[in-house]
Design a protein around this motif. Structure first.
Motif, mmCIF file in Angstrom:
data_model
loop_
_atom_site.group_PDB
_atom_site.id
_atom_site.type_symbol
_atom_site.label_atom_id
_atom_site.label_comp_id
_atom_site.label_asym_id
_atom_site.label_seq_id
_atom_site.Cartn_x
_atom_site.Cartn_y
_atom_site.Cartn_z
ATOM 1 N N ILE A 48 1.153 -1.004 -0.299
ATOM 2 C CA ILE A 48 0.281 0.256 0.162
ATOM 3 C C ILE A 48 1.202 1.350 0.057
ATOM 4 O O ILE A 48 1.109 1.604 0.864
ATOM 5 N N ASP A 50 2.252 4.979 -0.030
ATOM 6 C CA ASP A 50 1.153 6.563 -0.861
ATOM 7 C C ASP A 50 2.385 7.072 -2.039
ATOM 8 O O ASP A 50 3.772 6.622 -2.326
ATOM 9 N N LEU A 79 -2.084 5.238 -3.149
ATOM 10 C CA LEU A 79 -3.484 6.406 -2.093
ATOM 11 C C LEU A 79 -2.746 7.271 -1.853
ATOM 12 O O LEU A 79 -1.401 7.353 -1.881
ATOM 13 N N ILE A 101 -6.790 4.534 -5.354
ATOM 14 C CA ILE A 101 -8.048 5.195 -4.150
ATOM 15 C C ILE A 101 -6.826 6.226 -3.613
ATOM 16 O O ILE A 101 -6.318 6.380 -3.196
ATOM 17 N N LYS A 103 -7.855 9.771 -0.886
ATOM 18 C CA LYS A 103 -8.264 10.300 0.936
ATOM 19 C C LYS A 103 -9.131 10.992 0.496
ATOM 20 O O LYS A 103 -8.955 11.998 -0.499
ATOM 21 N N VAL A 105 -9.985 8.056 2.983
ATOM 22 C CA VAL A 105 -9.961 6.511 2.542
ATOM 23 C C VAL A 105 -11.559 5.531 3.187
ATOM 24 O O VAL A 105 -11.477 5.954 3.899
ATOM 25 N N LEU A 110 -11.476 -0.445 1.773
ATOM 26 C CA LEU A 110 -9.826 -1.265 1.793
ATOM 27 C C LEU A 110 -9.698 -2.617 2.266
ATOM 28 O O LEU A 110 -8.775 -3.098 1.736
#
Length: 404
Positions: A48, A50, A79, A101, A103, A105, A110
């Protein structure tokens, strides 16, 4: 194990706690560089990531991973709170991410996605184990010729058991798909109900608010259609016994379903006599629904949409096969006078989630033709299309008359 990569420690802590509440093992990294070092030393089921980080950003890290043979297949979920424009989302998918995805979230959604990818990872490992087992089987057979018959009997029994186990896993996966579909549909239905109540009771005099609400309802409807189509696609793997099917009856049932739309669009439907074949009627009904539904949907500005369904008996399983009354196959063509498409995109239209048209102008999930292709292939048939932009499209299907 899941790796969380984020340069903001508070984000890592919050997400880590959320995953650990669901008994998911988590590792963390606070930069792209640290993440790369960890990924090269540890096997992760999912990352996952950023997007915006100092030094190596998320896009750069995933690009590096995709170029490495050992790490290229690790699924990555991006994210992002800042890079939420379409160009960044497209860039995320282009670099190799499986999901992007924005934010804030929805933690429930998720977790659902994370669990799905973890389940897929486990199944891939099982399949890899079976593949290794089969590879060892080949080596053993080559090395032990004296005992070949006994070994074949033993291994065949083992493979039968593995096959039964795989069928059970496949059934479990179908059950899982149904549960996911049901669980996703329920909140969407509630969203639709409550937003309609808000619209009727509180927003009647606010045109701008009504417009936003209508867009929200439309988005929820699209999501519901997507879930339904995905469930239909997953169900195609189940085994159903073919039966003698009069395609004329199937076609009439489909046209009856489209009565209102045909009348509203002032469309004309022409068809000649279709054959009786061995098939799964419900699945071929779905093929006709998708093809005729698309023809009506993509009729463009035509005042009089025309759809022609023709059939002929042909000699062999080929799009160019000559007709023959003694043939064992039929060639069915669904032709329209709609907007058409450029044939350079022919390979794309039968791939799941691929759509050549603007989703704002023409609603759809990009699953219909993928479902049609899978159904035709399950019937030991072929499907293709011919088209030109603005000149309509013809979808050509080859089907055997008898099931073998």
């Amino acid at each position: 194990m899941v790796l969380i990569v984020d340069d903001i420690k508070a984000n890592i802590i919050a997400l880590k706690k959320t995953l650990e509440l669901h008994d998911i093992d988590v590792d963390t990294a606070e930069s792209g560089e640290e993440a790369l070092k960890k990924i090269l030393k540890t096997d992760y089921c999912l990352i996952i990531m950023d997007v915006q980080m100092p030094g190596l950003d998320g896009f750069e890290v995933v690009k590096i991973l995709s170029g490495n043979k050992r790490t290229k297949d690790i699924p990555v979920i991006f994210l992002s709170a800042l890079n939420i424009e379409k160009k960044y989302i497209f860039k995320g998918y282009e670099t190799g991410a499986v999901e992007y995805i924005t934010k804030p979230v929805d933690s429930d959604l998720l977790i659902l996605k994370v669990k799905t990818f973890l389940k897929l990872y486990e199944q891939q490992r099982e399949l890899k184990g079976i593949k290794e087992l089969l590879s060892k089987e080949i080596i053993i057979r080559k090395e032990a010729q004296d005992n070949l018959e006994i070994k074949i009997a033993e291994r065949t029994k083992e493979l039968v058991l593995k096959n039964e186990e795989l069928e059970m896993k496949n059934h479990e996966l179908q059950q899982f798909s149904w549960v996911v579909s049901h669980d996703l549909n329920e909140p969407i239905r509630k969203i639709q109900i409550f937003i309609k109540i808000i619209k009727e009771l509180y927003l009647a005099d606010d045109a701008k608010a009504v417009d936003y609400v209508n867009r929200t309802i439309k988005s929820a409807e699209r999501m519901q259609t997507l879930i339904t189509d995905l469930l239909a696609y997953s169900r195609l793997s189940s085994q159903v016994k073919p039966e003698v099917t009069d395609l004329n009856v199937v076609l009439q049932e489909v046209l009856s379903d489209f009565d209102y739309l045909i009348e509203r669009k002032n469309a004309t439907i022409k068809s000649n006599e279709l054959p009786t074949i061995d098939s799964i009627p419900s699945q071929l009904r779905q093929v006709f629904q998708n093809l005729i539904g698309n023809a009506l949907k993509f009729s463009g500005n035509s005042q009089h949409p025309l759809i022609e369904i023709t059939s002929e008996i042909i000699l062999d399983k080929s799009f160019e096969s000559p007709t023959s009354p003694e043939g064992k196959f039929c060639r069915i063509t669904v032709k329209d006078n709609g907007i058409g498409f450029d044939e350079i995109y022919l390979d794309r239209i039968f791939i799941i989630f691929q759509s050549l048209n603007d989703r704002q102008s023409y609603e759809g999930t990009g699953i219909g033709l993928a479902i049609a292709k899978k159904i035709i292939e399950k019937h030991n048939g072929l499907i293709t299309a011919k088209s030109q932009v603005g000149q309509g499209a013809s979808f050509i299907i080859i089907l055997p008359l008898k099931y073998e």
